[in-house]
Design an enzyme around this catalytic site. Structure first.
Site, PDB file in Angstrom:
ATOM      1  N   GLN A  78       4.515 -33.669 -18.961  1.00 60.18           N
ATOM      2  CA  GLN A  78       3.294 -33.833 -18.156  1.00 60.18           C
ATOM      3  C   GLN A  78       2.059 -33.922 -19.047  1.00 60.18           C
ATOM      4  O   GLN A  78       0.969 -33.474 -18.679  1.00 60.18           O
ATOM      5  CB  GLN A  78       3.149 -32.666 -17.157  1.00 60.18           C
ATOM      6  CG  GLN A  78       4.141 -32.717 -16.017  1.00 60.18           C
ATOM      7  CD  GLN A  78       3.925 -33.929 -15.087  1.00 60.18           C
ATOM      8  OE1 GLN A  78       2.884 -34.600 -15.133  1.00 60.18           O
ATOM      9  NE2 GLN A  78       4.907 -34.218 -14.244  1.00 60.18           N
ATOM     10  N   SER A  79       2.229 -34.505 -20.228  1.00 59.87           N
ATOM     11  CA  SER A  79       1.120 -34.541 -21.185  1.00 59.87           C
ATOM     12  C   SER A  79      -0.041 -35.418 -20.708  1.00 59.87           C
ATOM     13  O   SER A  79       0.139 -36.592 -20.365  1.00 59.87           O
ATOM     14  CB  SER A  79       1.664 -35.089 -22.514  1.00 59.87           C
ATOM     15  OG  SER A  79       0.605 -35.481 -23.352  1.00 59.87           O
ATOM     16  N   ASN A  80      -1.237 -34.835 -20.726  1.00 57.26           N
ATOM     17  CA  ASN A  80      -2.445 -35.613 -20.422  1.00 57.26           C
ATOM     18  C   ASN A  80      -2.719 -36.618 -21.529  1.00 57.26           C
ATOM     19  O   ASN A  80      -3.185 -37.725 -21.290  1.00 57.26           O
ATOM     20  CB  ASN A  80      -3.657 -34.683 -20.309  1.00 57.26           C
ATOM     21  CG  ASN A  80      -3.486 -33.678 -19.203  1.00 57.26           C
ATOM     22  OD1 ASN A  80      -3.255 -34.052 -18.058  1.00 57.26           O
ATOM     23  ND2 ASN A  80      -3.562 -32.397 -19.535  1.00 57.26           N
ATOM     24  N   ALA A  82      -0.528 -38.098 -23.400  1.00 58.38           N
ATOM     25  CA  ALA A  82       0.393 -39.236 -23.276  1.00 58.38           C
ATOM     26  C   ALA A  82      -0.120 -40.205 -22.209  1.00 58.38           C
ATOM     27  O   ALA A  82      -0.138 -41.424 -22.408  1.00 58.38           O
ATOM     28  CB  ALA A  82       1.793 -38.735 -22.931  1.00 58.38           C
TER      29      ALA A  82
END
Ligand SMILES: Cc1ncc(COP(=O)(O)O)c(C=O)c1O
Length: 320
Positions: A78-80, A82
């Site tokens: 859930q990387s912002n 990325a």
């Protein structure tokens, strides 16, 4: 503004300056204390905004200058960072490969869903330690067939990424008088390095407190100092320019770990939403705001006139 900073190329991804607002109803709800302002990088108008968009304005410009055709980066599922990288790639007409550690959500949600809509190719790995080798492997495969990959380290927390936050300090000083304290979420260190360097270069006596989302204060201050060491020469100063600046990291609000909410972080999300209609994210900004609330209630900032909460975004994770 510094000439060396203004000379760094950027791509026009973001609508900056982001707004600054007073959060008086929130302040009253936590029992007054210093005047509270919020810097709304969550409201940056590009692909749901956040601090990574600021960094990518500089980092993606470097990729373009180097002739890259593909951006590769990594993060949690859930990387912002990325999602912001996938968005920058889409906007600039580049390919994007994301290396994500963790279990893919089925069906995709939050940032994972947006990454898919943005056309990024995601490769899943088991652990954080697997991410850097997987990025290098992906880059190697592309290079061998004549493609031009550009690998962006975790969080775009390079000196170039941090330079965006040096610029952000100059941006906010055009909007308000220097705050006495800035509180923000810190994790890979680039935001904090930029804010600390920016305050030093602008000659303001603002105390910058990073509330850690995951790492210990000891390891994170090493990361921030390493970025600061590269930032000096990047901006045309001697190495060691920032060797003596204080780096303040508070590790007391991590709770049980990265991405695991705490009673205090849940309370912060609800209180800011109910008083100001501003959303925090569970992994980063809610823990940072929990830290601010605790410090205000303890009276840590009693001598401060103004405390600024730098909202670094991440609200997409509310839908994960
Ligand atoms: C919403 C949000 N806030 C804060 C941070 C931490 O910023 P930095 O990695 O520059 O320390 C991140 C990093 O992933 C983030 O996504």
């Amino acid at each position: 503004m510094l000439a060396s900073l203004a000379a760094l190329p950027t791509v026009p991804l973001a609508s900056v300056p982001s707004p600054v607002e007073e959060i008086a109803r929130f302040r009253a709800a936590i029992g007054a204390g210093p005047r509270l302002l919020i810097k709304r990088d969550d409201a940056i108008g590009f692909a749901f905004g956040g601090n990574k968009v600021r960094k990518l304005r500089f980092v993606a410009a470097d990729a373009i200058a180097q002739g890259a055709d593909t951006l590769i980066t990594a993060g949690g599922v859930q990387s912002n960072h990325a999602r912001a990288t996938a968005a920058a790639a889409a906007k600039l007409g580049l390919h994007c490969i994301l290396v994500a550690n963790g279990v893919p959500p089925d069906p995709p949600t939050g940032n994972a869903l947006l990454g898919r809509y943005l056309g990024a190719e995601t490769r899943f790995v088991q652990s954080r330690a697997d991410r850097a080798p997987a990025m290098e492997a992906a880059a190697g495969v592309l290079r061998r067939v004549g493609r031009r990959p550009y690998v962006i380290p975790i969080g775009a927390s390079t000196p170039l990424g941090a330079a965006a936050f040096v610029g952000a300090v100059y941006e906010i000083l055009e909007q308000i008088d220097p705050p006495d304290v800035i509180v923000h979420s810190t994790s890979s260190g680039g935001t904090q390095a930029g804010l600390v360097a920016g305050c030093t270069l602008a000659g303001v006596r603002t105390r910058v407190i990073g509330i850690s989302a995951d790492e210990s204060a000891e390891s994170l201050s090493r990361d921030v100092r390493r970025i600061l060491d590269g930032l000096g020469p990047l901006l045309g100063f001697e190495p060691g320019k920032f060797a003596d600046v204080p780096v303040e990291i508070d590790e007391d609000f991590i709770g049980d770990g990265y991405g695991i909410s705490t009673p205090e972080s849940r309370a912060a999300i609800e209180l800011l939403a109910r008083t100001e209609a501003i959303f925090l994210d569970p992994t980063y900004t809610a823990k940072a705001m929990a830290g601010l609330m605790a410090h205000v209630r303890r009276g840590t900032f009693s001598g401060a006139g103004t405390v600024l909460f730098w909202h670094t975004g991440g609200q997409v994770a509310l839908f994960s």
